[in-house]
Design an enzyme around this catalytic site. Structure first.
Site, PDB file in Angstrom:
ATOM      1  N   HIS A  37      11.079  -1.195  11.915  1.00 53.52           N
ATOM      2  CA  HIS A  37      10.815  -2.596  12.264  1.00 53.52           C
ATOM      3  C   HIS A  37       9.887  -3.205  11.225  1.00 53.52           C
ATOM      4  CE1 HIS A  37      12.149  -2.323  16.616  1.00 53.52           C
ATOM      5  NE2 HIS A  37      11.925  -1.041  16.363  1.00 53.52           N
ATOM      6  N   ASN A  46       9.755   3.661  16.006  1.00 51.11           N
ATOM      7  CA  ASN A  46       9.692   4.325  17.303  1.00 51.11           C
ATOM      8  C   ASN A  46      10.541   5.591  17.230  1.00 51.11           C
ATOM      9  OD1 ASN A  46       8.127   2.268  18.555  1.00 51.11           O
ATOM     10  ND2 ASN A  46       9.966   1.015  18.770  1.00 51.11           N
ATOM     11  N   HIS A  54      24.092   7.634   9.563  1.00 49.23           N
ATOM     12  CA  HIS A  54      23.653   7.757  10.952  1.00 49.23           C
ATOM     13  C   HIS A  54      22.722   8.961  11.091  1.00 49.23           C
ATOM     14  CE1 HIS A  54      23.772   7.393  15.339  1.00 49.23           C
ATOM     15  NE2 HIS A  54      23.695   8.721  15.304  1.00 49.23           N
ATOM     16  N   HIS A 103      15.507   3.497  12.475  1.00 50.69           N
ATOM     17  CA  HIS A 103      15.301   2.195  11.854  1.00 50.69           C
ATOM     18  C   HIS A 103      13.810   1.899  11.756  1.00 50.69           C
ATOM     19  CE1 HIS A 103      15.750   1.790  16.215  1.00 50.69           C
ATOM     20  NE2 HIS A 103      14.820   0.851  16.138  1.00 50.69           N
ATOM     21  N   HIS A 160      19.612   5.375  16.250  1.00 51.61           N
ATOM     22  CA  HIS A 160      19.965   5.366  14.829  1.00 51.61           C
ATOM     23  C   HIS A 160      18.678   4.904  14.164  1.00 51.61           C
ATOM     24  CE1 HIS A 160      22.983   4.142  11.457  1.00 51.61           C
ATOM     25  NE2 HIS A 160      21.749   4.014  10.976  1.00 51.61           N
ATOM     26  N   GLY A 201       9.435   4.557  23.057  1.00 51.12           N
ATOM     27  CA  GLY A 201      10.036   3.222  23.074  1.00 51.12           C
ATOM     28  C   GLY A 201      11.297   3.089  22.250  1.00 51.12           C
ATOM     29  N   CYS A 257      27.705   4.148  18.153  1.00 51.93           N
ATOM     30  CA  CYS A 257      26.380   3.679  17.747  1.00 51.93           C
ATOM     31  C   CYS A 257      26.436   2.204  17.364  1.00 51.93           C
ATOM     32  CB  CYS A 257      25.882   4.510  16.573  1.00 51.93           C
ATOM     33  SG  CYS A 257      24.354   3.868  15.868  1.00 51.93           S
ATOM     34  N   ASP A 288      16.253  -8.759  14.205  1.00 52.49           N
ATOM     35  CA  ASP A 288      16.301  -8.183  15.543  1.00 52.49           C
ATOM     36  C   ASP A 288      16.826  -9.236  16.526  1.00 52.49           C
ATOM     37  OD1 ASP A 288      14.585  -5.605  17.008  1.00 52.49           O
ATOM     38  OD2 ASP A 288      15.321  -7.246  18.265  1.00 52.49           O
ATOM     39  N   CYS A 344      25.614   1.572  13.686  1.00 56.40           N
ATOM     40  CA  CYS A 344      26.734   1.929  12.791  1.00 56.40           C
ATOM     41  C   CYS A 344      27.780   0.815  12.812  1.00 56.40           C
ATOM     42  CB  CYS A 344      27.352   3.266  13.203  1.00 56.40           C
ATOM     43  SG  CYS A 344      26.395   4.709  12.666  1.00 56.40           S
TER      44      CYS A 344
END
Ligand code: 5GP
Ligand code: ZN
Length: 106
Positions: A98, A83, A46, A96, A94, A89, A4, A30, A7
């Site tokens: 945005h 997402n 994770h 997250h 893992h 998308g 990952c 990003d 990770c």
């Protein structure tokens, strides 16, 4: 998790700078920003996606982390996006959150 990318970033494998971090999550820029400011809030554990994250308290703390990171970055106005699933998308599996601010191109 071994394969990952997030990770690995959390482990410090790529020397990614964390703009904010706490016991629950790290926050970094990003790599392919879709806004003037585009940050990712990534839990240290994770978990594939929001669908697999069933720890209510952690979910609450992650939203607090969003506010803390936005505040540290000087953002008063911002959009949060999660997402969940390939068709929606999601590219990195893992979970997250945005944070997008400024001119948002999403
Ligand atoms: P998703 O589409 O899964 O919701 O979002 C994944 C995001 O991770 C994308 O916006 C992509 O640009 C970002 N990303 C993918 N790989 C890396 C990386 O190695 N470093 C950073 N900083 N961001 C990444
Ligand atoms: Zn991971």
């Amino acid at each position: 998790m071994e394969d990952c990318i997030f990770c690995k970033i959390i482990n410090g494998d790529f020397g990614t700078e964390f703009v904010y971090e706490n016991d629950d999550a790290v926050v970094f820029k990003d790599i392919n920003p879709k806004a003037d400011t585009h940050l990712l809030v990534v839990p240290r554990i994770h978990v594939e996606s929001l669908n697999e994250l069933n720890d209510e308290a952690l979910l609450g703390r992650l939203m607090m982390t969003v506010k803390e990171a936005a505040n540290k970055a000087g953002l008063k106005s911002y959009r949060t996006v999660i997402n969940t699933g390939k068709e929606a998308g999601q590219e990195v599996f893992h979970m997250h959150i945005h944070i997008l601010s400024g001119d948002i191109r999403l």
